[in-house]
Enzyme design. Structure first.
Site, short mmCIF file in Angstrom:
data_model
loop_
_atom_site.label_atom_id
_atom_site.label_comp_id
_atom_site.label_asym_id
_atom_site.label_seq_id
_atom_site.Cartn_x
_atom_site.Cartn_y
_atom_site.Cartn_z
N ASP A 1 0.85 -1.19 0.00
CA ASP A 1 0.00 0.00 0.00
C ASP A 1 0.89 1.24 0.00
OD1 ASP A 1 -3.01 0.90 0.62
OD2 ASP A 1 -1.65 2.21 1.73
N LEU A 2 0.45 2.29 -0.69
CA LEU A 2 1.23 3.52 -0.78
C LEU A 2 0.95 4.42 0.42
CD1 LEU A 2 1.54 2.42 -3.67
CD2 LEU A 2 1.33 4.78 -4.50
N ASP B 1 -4.65 2.26 -4.62
CA ASP B 1 -3.20 2.38 -4.49
C ASP B 1 -2.59 1.14 -3.83
OD1 ASP B 1 -4.36 2.85 -2.03
OD2 ASP B 1 -2.93 4.40 -1.43
#
Length: 572
Positions: free
Chosen positions: A425-426, A468
């Site tokens: 995950d960003l 994302d």
């Protein structure tokens, strides 16, 4: 040696190798192999593909070395497919078709040309990175290589269409060499076509083909003087190129062509081109009443061309020319001796019937080519649609549907275990969209996806999971090895220039799949590990490798751990 110099030098060598003796050809092949090694060290995909083509072509035109081209042809196909070089991939199929003609596998050669043309049919839009002129040259080159095979097979209508497309591709940017090559190729095709038409009694059409070829031969004089072909300065092209001289002789046979044609027969060249020169010389000799000499020339050519498989139709033209002159000679002798002709009429009728059958077969070949070309195009279109259905349009990575398929396949394969699964995950991505725009956010996703993919092994699978989030599958990797690989990816993203990443980092949750575990279960555990990484500040890998009640022995490839409780490793 600049990249442009390497390509230019290869072009010069290919122009030379086709009109050299065997010893020179072998030397040219060695030089091209060295140039290929240099381009492979540089690694630029288009440059490598162009030199692979040159190396293949040089072997295909050198007697006894066609089989040696096969490994390089395989390499060219794999290389162009891997790098998405459509025009050069089509060229590889065309060259393979040429190799199959030499191996007397004509039907298989036709299939390769259908594949090449299907690719070219779908390659109408130039690659902006190449530039229009370079694109046009590659397109014309691939089309000419297709044309050569069609011409060898005697499928002249299809060959005419293809060489016309090649002319269209370079008409605005062609230099003297390309213009000369086009004209010589068209002369060669027109002469072969005319000889083929004669065999089925369509003499008026044949005469028109010979006239057209003669006018093209005259037009080739000016550009030939500035071409890359090995040539004698100040000497007309018709005195240096056999098919050009043959065009004038077949259009208007007479004694004026004899010395020129005899001289050109001793020059190195393609065997089937020498056949055209021989037929032209024989007709000039017969025209002035020297039939015995004509037969002698044809018989010598027949002996020399016995092993040539490069152009089946041209060999038949030679045999037909010989049979025709021998028949006329027998008829003349019969008239002189006032006895019946020794050439059986039934045998001549039989030969005519065979020619009609061969003409029908040629028409069937055209229909077969058209059908296979459409089949290949539809197959490619279907494959592209299938790929699009499994590909995320923004990042180019496999999408969630493709991920599900790969995860199921890897989970059920014993050779893939241990199988590590990571959810990525960003960190800070929402702020990019809020402070900038969704378009800027899309750019960040593309950059991160590419960086993540490049940081991992070739066999690892990176898929976009949604928003994302990304999923990484690492087959054959224990958690310890997977952790090292993903830590490299975390570092790579954190090191990106700020204008590309806007400061986003990665939080990674890593687990190893268990026996009989469903996809949703393993992804749920990876998600939980990822949130552990988030809670600890992000920009790290958290690996959940033990749960209460489990031992390290339950995890393939992992060493025993003294702490049997839930374990969470942090890697920053």
């Amino acid at each position: 040696m600049s990249d442009a110099w390497l390509v230019g030098r290869a072009r010069e060598l290919i122009a030379t190798v086709q009109r050299s003796d065997y010893a020179e050809q072998v030397g040219i092949i060695e030089t091209l192999d060295e140039l290929l090694e240099e381009t492979q060290r540089r690694g630029e995909p288009i440059l490598v593909a162009q030199l692979l083509r040159s190396v293949c072509l040089a072997r295909l035109v050198t007697k006894g070395m066609a089989a040696d081209a096969e490994p390089t042809l395989d390499e060219m196909l794999a290389h162009t497919r891997r790098h998405g070089l459509a025009l050069l991939r089509a060229d590889a199929h065309a060259l393979r078709g040429r190799r199959l003609v030499l191996a007397e596998q004509e039907d298989a050669a036709l299939t390769e040309i259908a594949r090449a043309l299907a690719i070219l049919d779908d390659s109408a839009t130039p690659d902006v990175q190449l530039g229009r002129r370079a694109w046009d040259k590659l397109l014309a080159s691939a089309l000419i290589d297709c044309w050569l095979v069609l011409n060898q097979l005697g499928v002249y209508e299809a060959a005419e269409e293809v060489i016309s497309r090649a002319h269209q591709a370079i008409r605005d940017s062609a230099g003297p060499h390309e213009i000369t090559l086009q004209l010589i190729n068209r002369v060669k095709m027109m002469l072969g076509w005319g000889l083929r038409l004669e065999r089925v009694g369509r003499y008026d059409e044949a005469v028109e083909k010979f006239r057209t070829a003669a006018s093209m031969a005259v037009a080739a004089e000016a550009p030939f003087a500035e071409s890359l072909f090995p040539r004698k300065s100040g000497v007309p092209a018709i005195d240096q190129v056999g098919v050009l001289a043959a065009a004038l002789a077949l259009s208007a046979p007479d004694a004026a062509h004899l010395d020129r044609l005899r001289g050109l027969l001793t020059e190195p060249g393609y065997p089937h081109e020498q056949v055209i020169v021989t037929i032209a010389l024989a007709r000039c000799l017969d025209h002035i009443g020297r039939r015995d000499e004509a037969l002698e020339v044809l018989n010598a050519a027949r002996a020399n061309a016995a092993e040539d498989t490069s152009q089946p139709s041209m060999r038949l033209n030679l045999v037909r020319e010989l049979a025709k002159l021998e028949t006329h000679q027998n008829e003349d002798l019969a008239k002189e001796s006032d006895s019946p002709a020794s050439a059986p009429t039934l045998l001549l009728n039989y030969a005519g019937s065979l020619e009609a059958e061969l003409w029908t077969l040629r028409e069937s070949q055209i229909a077969t080519l058209t059908a296979r070309r459409e089949h290949e195009r539809l197959t490619a279109e279907h494959g592209e649609m299938t790929q699009q259905a499994l590909q995320d349009p923004l990042t180019g990575l496999p999408n969630r549907r493709a991920l599900d398929e790969r995860l199921r396949a890897l989970a059920s394969s014993a050779t893939s275990h241990p199988l590590a699964v990571a959810l990525v995950d960003l960190d800070g991505f929402k702020g990019v969209n809020d402070r900038h725009s969704h378009a800027e956010g899309d750019d960040v996703l593309r950059v991160v996806a590419s960086t993540l993919r490049d940081a991992l092994r070739g066999d690892d699978i990176v898929a976009r999971y949604g928003g994302d989030e990304f999923i990484v599958l690492l087959p054959g990797a224990p958690v310890s090895a997977a952790t090292q690989a993903l830590s490299r990816a975390v570092t790579a993203v954190a090191s990106l220039p700020h204008h590309l990443s806007h400061g986003v980092t990665l939080s990674v949750g890593l687990v190893s799949i268990r026996a009989q575990e469903r996809a949703e279960q393993v992804l749920s555990r990876a998600d939980a590990a990822m949130y552990q990484a988030k809670r600890r500040g992000g920009n790290q890998v958290a690996s959940a490798y033990l749960e209460a009640g489990e031992s390290a022995a339950d995890w393939p490839g992992e060493p025993a751990d003294t702490d049997p409780a839930w374990g969470l490793r942090e890697h920053t």
